[in-house]
Design a protein around this motif. Structure first.
Motif, short mmCIF file in Angstrom:
data_model
loop_
_atom_site.label_atom_id
_atom_site.label_comp_id
_atom_site.label_asym_id
_atom_site.label_seq_id
_atom_site.Cartn_x
_atom_site.Cartn_y
_atom_site.Cartn_z
N TYR A 222 3.59 28.50 0.74
CA TYR A 222 3.87 29.44 -0.35
C TYR A 222 5.16 29.02 -1.07
CZ TYR A 222 4.81 33.71 -2.97
OH TYR A 222 5.08 34.60 -3.99
N ALA A 223 6.21 28.76 -0.28
CA ALA A 223 7.51 28.37 -0.88
C ALA A 223 7.37 27.06 -1.65
CB ALA A 223 8.56 28.24 0.23
N PHE A 224 6.69 26.10 -1.05
CA PHE A 224 6.50 24.81 -1.70
C PHE A 224 5.68 24.97 -2.98
CE2 PHE A 224 4.11 20.95 -2.51
CZ PHE A 224 5.02 19.94 -2.29
N ILE A 327 -1.70 33.25 -14.45
CA ILE A 327 -0.51 32.39 -14.42
C ILE A 327 0.41 32.81 -13.29
CG2 ILE A 327 1.53 31.64 -15.71
CD1 ILE A 327 -0.07 32.03 -18.27
N ASP A 328 0.76 31.86 -12.43
CA ASP A 328 1.73 32.05 -11.34
C ASP A 328 1.35 33.19 -10.40
OD1 ASP A 328 3.13 29.97 -12.48
OD2 ASP A 328 4.55 31.25 -13.53
N VAL A 329 0.11 33.20 -9.95
CA VAL A 329 -0.33 34.19 -8.97
C VAL A 329 -1.09 33.48 -7.85
CG1 VAL A 329 -0.47 36.07 -10.65
CG2 VAL A 329 -2.51 34.66 -10.19
N ASN A 330 -1.24 34.20 -6.71
CA ASN A 330 -2.11 33.77 -5.61
C ASN A 330 -1.74 32.38 -5.07
OD1 ASN A 330 -3.32 36.15 -6.41
ND2 ASN A 330 -5.30 35.26 -6.84
N PHE A 331 -0.54 32.29 -4.52
CA PHE A 331 -0.06 31.02 -3.96
C PHE A 331 -0.45 30.82 -2.50
CE2 PHE A 331 3.02 32.07 -7.35
CZ PHE A 331 2.96 30.90 -8.09
N THR A 344 3.15 38.47 -6.12
CA THR A 344 2.39 37.48 -6.91
C THR A 344 0.87 37.59 -6.65
OG1 THR A 344 2.78 35.86 -5.14
CG2 THR A 344 4.27 35.81 -7.05
N HIS A 345 0.44 38.74 -6.19
CA HIS A 345 -0.98 38.92 -5.87
C HIS A 345 -1.74 39.42 -7.09
CE1 HIS A 345 -4.58 41.00 -4.30
NE2 HIS A 345 -4.52 40.13 -3.32
#
Length: 380
Positions: A222-224, A327-331, A344-345
Motif C-alpha cells: 500500500y505504501a509503495f 483516481i488514487d483509490v483502492n491501493f 482511499t476506498h
C-alpha cells in the motif's frame, strides 16, 4: 517473408468473432500452436539449461514426468494442428504448429541433456512457458465462463504488448531476484542479533504465518503503491502499468522493469527480516503471484458478499478505471479495510464497473520500448 508470416499468424489469431466460432478450426489451431511452441521451448530448456533455464527448475527437468509431459504436448499439438488443417480455410496457424512440432521432434533426436558451463545470463524460457501455461489454463476458462456481458476476445487489443511484458519478466527472473534481494540480504547481515525473534516467528503455525505475511505485505505494498501515485517522477513509471486499456489476467504483467525491481526489493524486506519460514514465504509468493492475475482478470461476478473482506477484481478494476472517481483509490492487494483506514476506498454499492480503463488523454506511448523510455523523457 518472416514479417509476412508473422502478420498472417497475427491476423488469424485476431480474426473476427464469427471466424473464431466452435467448429471453424480456430480453437484447435490456437491450442496446437500453444502446445507445439511450449513443447519446443520446454525441450530446449531441458537440453540446454545453462542458457535457457533457471536453477530453481533443475529438479523439474530431471524428473521422469517432464519428458513425458513434453511428449504428450507434442502429440496433442500435432493432432490439434491437423484438425485445424482439416476444418479451417486459413491454415496458417495449423501449418505453423506443425513446423513447431517437427522442430521439437528434430531437437529431441539430436541428443540428451547438455549441461555445459553456466552462461553469464541464462534466460528463464522454461519459467516463461510454465507460468504462461499455468495462468492460461486457469484464467482463460474462468474469463470465458464469468465475464458476464463484458466478453472480450482472447487476443484482445494490445495482447502482444502484455505478452512481451510477461516474457521479459520471466526471462530475467533470476537476475531480477538477485537484484531485488540485495538490500534485504545486506539488512539481514546487520540484524544477526534478531535470531531468537526470527525463530519464534518461523515456529508459528503455517496458517498464522500466511495471514501475517498477507497483512505485512499489504501494508508495505500500500505504501509503495500510493507513493508511486503521489510522486510525479515515480508516477511516470507506474503510468506504464495504468496505460492498459483492456483488463484481463495478463494485464497485470504490464509493469516497468524499474518498478518491478523496486516493488520486489521493498516488499520482501519485512518478510525476511521478521523470520517467516521458507515454506510460508514460498507459499505466500506463489499465492500473491496468482492474486495479481486474479484481480486484473475479466471476472465479473456478484462480489457484494466478498468485497468487504478481500480484494476482488471489481475492487481493483476501479483502481484502473477511467472515471474521475477512480483516481488514487483502492491501493490494497488483499484487504479493502486498509484503504478504508487511509481514506482511499471506493466501490459503488450498486455493483457498477468502470466504463473504461487507462489514463485520461492516454499519454503513455504504445509499444514496450517506447514505454520503457517514457519515464525518462523530458516533458514538453
Amino acid at each position: 517473408m518472416i514479417n509476412k508470416l508473422r502478420l498472417a499468424i497475427r491476423n488469424d489469431l485476431e480474426a473476427a468473432e464469427e471466424a473464431r466460432a466452435f467448429g471453424s478450426g480456430w480453437i484447435s489451431g490456437v491450442l496446437g500452436l500453444a502446445l507445439g511452441g511450449s513443447a519446443l521451448l520446454l525441450l530446449l530448456s531441458q537440453q540446454y539449461p545453462a542458457w535457457f533455464s533457471v536453477d530453481e527448475l533443475d529438479a523439474v527437468h530431471k524428473h521422469p514426468f517432464y519428458m513425458v509431459a513434453v511428449q504428450i504436448m507434442t502429440f496433442l499439438g500435432f493432432g490439434l494442428a491437423c484438425l485445424n488443417l482439416i476444418l479451417r480455410r486459413n491454415k496458417i496457424i495449423g501449418f505453423t504448429a506443425i513446423v513447431l512440432v517437427l522442430a521439437t521432434l528434430s531437437l529431441g533426436a539430436l541428443g540428451s541433456r547438455q549441461p555445459g558451463t553456466a552462461a553469464a545470463l541464462n534466460l528463464g524460457i522454461d519459467w516463461f512457458v510454465l507460468n504462461l501455461l499455468l495462468k492460461g489454463l486457469l484464467f482463460v476458462p474462468l474469463e470465458k465462463l464469468f465475464s458476464g456481458v463484458h466478453r472480450q476476445p482472447l487476443f484482445r487489443t494490445e495482447w502482444r504488448e502484455d505478452l512481451f511484458y510477461f516474457l521479459i519478466s520471466s526471462l530475467f527472473v533470476q537476475s531480477m531476484a538477485f537484484i531485488s534481494l540485495a538490500p534485504t540480504l545486506a539488512l539481514m547481515e546487520q540484524t544477526g542479533s534478531w535470531g531468537g525473534f526470527r525463530a519464534m516467528v518461523a515456529g508459528q503455525p503455517f496458517l498464522i504465518q500466511i495471514i501475517e505475511l498477507m497483512i505485512v505485505s499489504d501494508f508495505m505494498q500500500y505504501a509503495f503503491h500510493r507513493s508511486f501515485h503521489a510522486v510525479p517522477f515515480l508516477w511516470r513509471f507506474h503510468a506504464v502499468h495504468h496505460s492498459a486499456q483492456a483488463m484481463d489476467w495478463m494485464a497485470g504483467s504490464r509493469m516497468h522493469l524499474i518498478e518491478i525491481l523496486l516493488l520486489r526489493g521493498f516488499t520482501i524486506i519485512p518478510m525476511y527480516l521478521l523470520g517467516f519460514s521458507q515454506g510460508a514465504l514460498y507459499s505466500y509468493i506463489f499465492f500473491v503471484y496468482l492474486v495479481s492475475a486474479y484481480v486484473h482478470a475479466n471476472l465479473r461476478f456478484n462480489d457484494k458478499w466478498l468485497s468487504p473482506f478481500v480484494v476482488t477484481p471489481r475492487f481493483h478494476h476501479w483502481h484502473h478505471g477511467i472515471e474521475k472517481e477512480a483516481i488514487d483509490v483502492n491501493f490494497a492487494v488483499h484487504f479493502p479495510w486498509i484503504d478504508r483506514l487511509f481514506g482511499t476506498h471506493y466501490l459503488p454499492k450498486d455493483g457498477k464497473w468502470p466504463s473504461g480503463y487507462g489514463i485520461g488523454g492516454h499519454p503513455v506511448p504504445k509499444g514496450y520500448w517506447k514505454q520503457f523510455w517514457y519515464p525518462f523523457r523530458r516533458e514538453n
